[in-house]
Scaffold this active site. Structure first.
Site, PDB file in Angstrom:
ATOM      1  N   CYS A 123       0.825  -1.215   0.000  1.00  0.00           N
ATOM      2  CA  CYS A 123       0.000   0.000   0.000  1.00  0.00           C
ATOM      3  C   CYS A 123       0.852   1.255   0.000  1.00  0.00           C
ATOM      4  CB  CYS A 123      -0.973   0.009   1.172  1.00  0.00           C
ATOM      5  SG  CYS A 123      -0.211   0.336   2.768  1.00  0.00           S
ATOM      6  N   ASP A 154       3.077   2.654   2.509  1.00  0.00           N
ATOM      7  CA  ASP A 154       3.625   3.258   3.719  1.00  0.00           C
ATOM      8  C   ASP A 154       4.413   2.227   4.520  1.00  0.00           C
ATOM      9  OD1 ASP A 154       2.566   5.812   3.308  1.00  0.00           O
ATOM     10  OD2 ASP A 154       0.687   5.309   4.311  1.00  0.00           O
ATOM     11  N   CYS A 174       3.776   8.538   2.003  1.00  0.00           N
ATOM     12  CA  CYS A 174       3.270   9.872   1.674  1.00  0.00           C
ATOM     13  C   CYS A 174       3.886  10.929   2.585  1.00  0.00           C
ATOM     14  CB  CYS A 174       1.747   9.887   1.799  1.00  0.00           C
ATOM     15  SG  CYS A 174       1.159   9.663   3.488  1.00  0.00           S
ATOM     16  N   CYS A 206      -1.685   7.380   9.410  1.00  0.00           N
ATOM     17  CA  CYS A 206      -0.232   7.562   9.433  1.00  0.00           C
ATOM     18  C   CYS A 206       0.269   7.776  10.854  1.00  0.00           C
ATOM     19  CB  CYS A 206       0.187   8.742   8.564  1.00  0.00           C
ATOM     20  SG  CYS A 206      -0.141   8.511   6.811  1.00  0.00           S
TER      21      CYS A 206
END
Length: 173
Positions: free
Chosen positions: A34, A36, A59, A103
């Site tokens: 994905c 991360d 990101c 995150c």
């Protein structure tokens, strides 16, 4: 999507980026599929985080979270660092967009895993070396091309290190 000035500062000027060789504790979270991936490295002296570094592939929010997390944890005792939550990280960044709050979970989880790794090592528990669970051939090959599982850059057959993100590629390409 609007980011705070603090998020943008930590994204553009991340603090504590890197690797601690022979780290006292290492925590890795995320999923290269994905996008991360976050690794936290700890240097512990007298039950205090003397140094903390991170490597994050993902990101801008993930990078900002990693940077802020290291700033929050550096110099803290292990007991103080164990109390750092995803909410603390998001608040220190002056908020994150709703679709990026996951995150902050990665950051807090990676820190807790690194502390647990340190405590396990200190207690004499031998932990197996981290290895990716997914099959490289199934998930990172498209046709006759192969891609880095961390940054999705194309890599040549037989390469042992990604030239784009400098990740160690231990499986055949």
């Amino acid at each position: 999507m609007i980011y705070s000035k603090t998020v943008m500062d930590h994204f553009r000027n991340p603090r504590n980026v890197g690797v601690i060789e022979n780290a006292a504790g290492v925590g890795e979270v995320g999923n290269p599929i994905c996008g991360d991936m976050m690794t936290i490295y700890l240097d512990i002296q007298d039950d205090r985080i003397a140094d903390i570094k991170f490597q994050t592939f993902g990101c801008g929010s993930a990078i900002a979270v990693s940077s802020m997390l290291t700033e929050l944890a550096k110099g803290k005792t292990l007991e103080e660092a164990k109390k750092i939550t995803n909410k603390d990280v998001a608040e220190a960044l002056e908020g994150l967009p709703k679709n990026k709050l996951h995150c902050s979970n990665l950051g807090a989880d990676a820190l807790q895993m690194a502390i647990k790794d340190y405590e396990d090592r200190k207690a004499g528990k031998v932990r197996p070396e981290l290895k990716r669970k997914e099959s490289h051939d199934e998930l990172h090959r498209v046709g006759d091309k192969c891609y880095c599982p961390y940054c999705d850059s194309e890599v040549s057959d037989g390469e042992k290190m990604c030239s784009a993100c400098l990740s160690d590629l231990t499986e055949e390409h």
